[in-house]
Design a protein around this motif. Structure first.
Motif: not given
Length: 162
Positions: A52-66
């Motif tokens: 939740a913290k990571l997803r709120r942080d606009d400086t963090v880039i997150l991706r799901t690998i499919l």
């Protein structure tokens, strides 16, 4: 994460969705994977709070690998002091198929920031190989600046683009 073997033709990245979190939780809870990564698994409450913290942080880039349409893992990049770090986790059922290497290659095309650094347990040969295949090199100078690890886990620091 071994990263060796034939590359999976069906690897792609997308934004992390709520429905991915159950699979990502199970990946990090795998005791074999946690031992190899030398990273302790989180309890569900800790995991949910962290994500939740990571997803709120606009400086963090997150991706799901499919991989072939299945959630195979995740990739992320974040700032830590003056370093821009990357990290990834691929579920054990996807190891040895080139999923991590292909996903990291795609991610590096999305994230133009350089240099990028990755910390990896010295004993995690698979993850080290993935980083090397993607052009990362050991950063001995950065390693020398890092304090002794409190958990006793020897880590290497890799860098892409100085």
């Amino acid at each position: 994460m071994t990263g060796d073997g034939d590359a999976s033709a069906g690897v792609r990245l997308r934004a992390v969705e709520d429905g991915d979190l159950d699979v990502l939780f199970e990946h990090q809870a795998d005791p074999v994977a946690a031992r190899i990564a030398a990273f302790p698994s989180r309890r569900r409450e800790q995991f949910d709070a962290h994500w939740a913290k990571l997803r709120r942080d606009d400086t963090v880039i997150l991706r799901t690998i499919l991989a072939d349409g299945t959630v195979a893992g995740n990739l992320g990049s974040w700032a830590d002091g003056d370093l821009r770090l990357i990290g990834y986790w691929v579920g054990r059922e996807h190891w040895g198929r080139g999923v991590a290497t292909q996903a990291l290659t795609l991610f590096l095309g999305e994230v133009p920031v350089r240099p990028l650094h990755a910390f990896v347990a010295a004993s995690n040969a698979g993850s080290i190989r993935v980083l090397q295949k993607c052009g990362f090199q050991r950063d001995h100078a950065q390693e020398a600046r890092e304090p002794e690890p409190e958990d006793g886990v020897e880590e290497f620091v890799f860098v892409l683009g100085r």
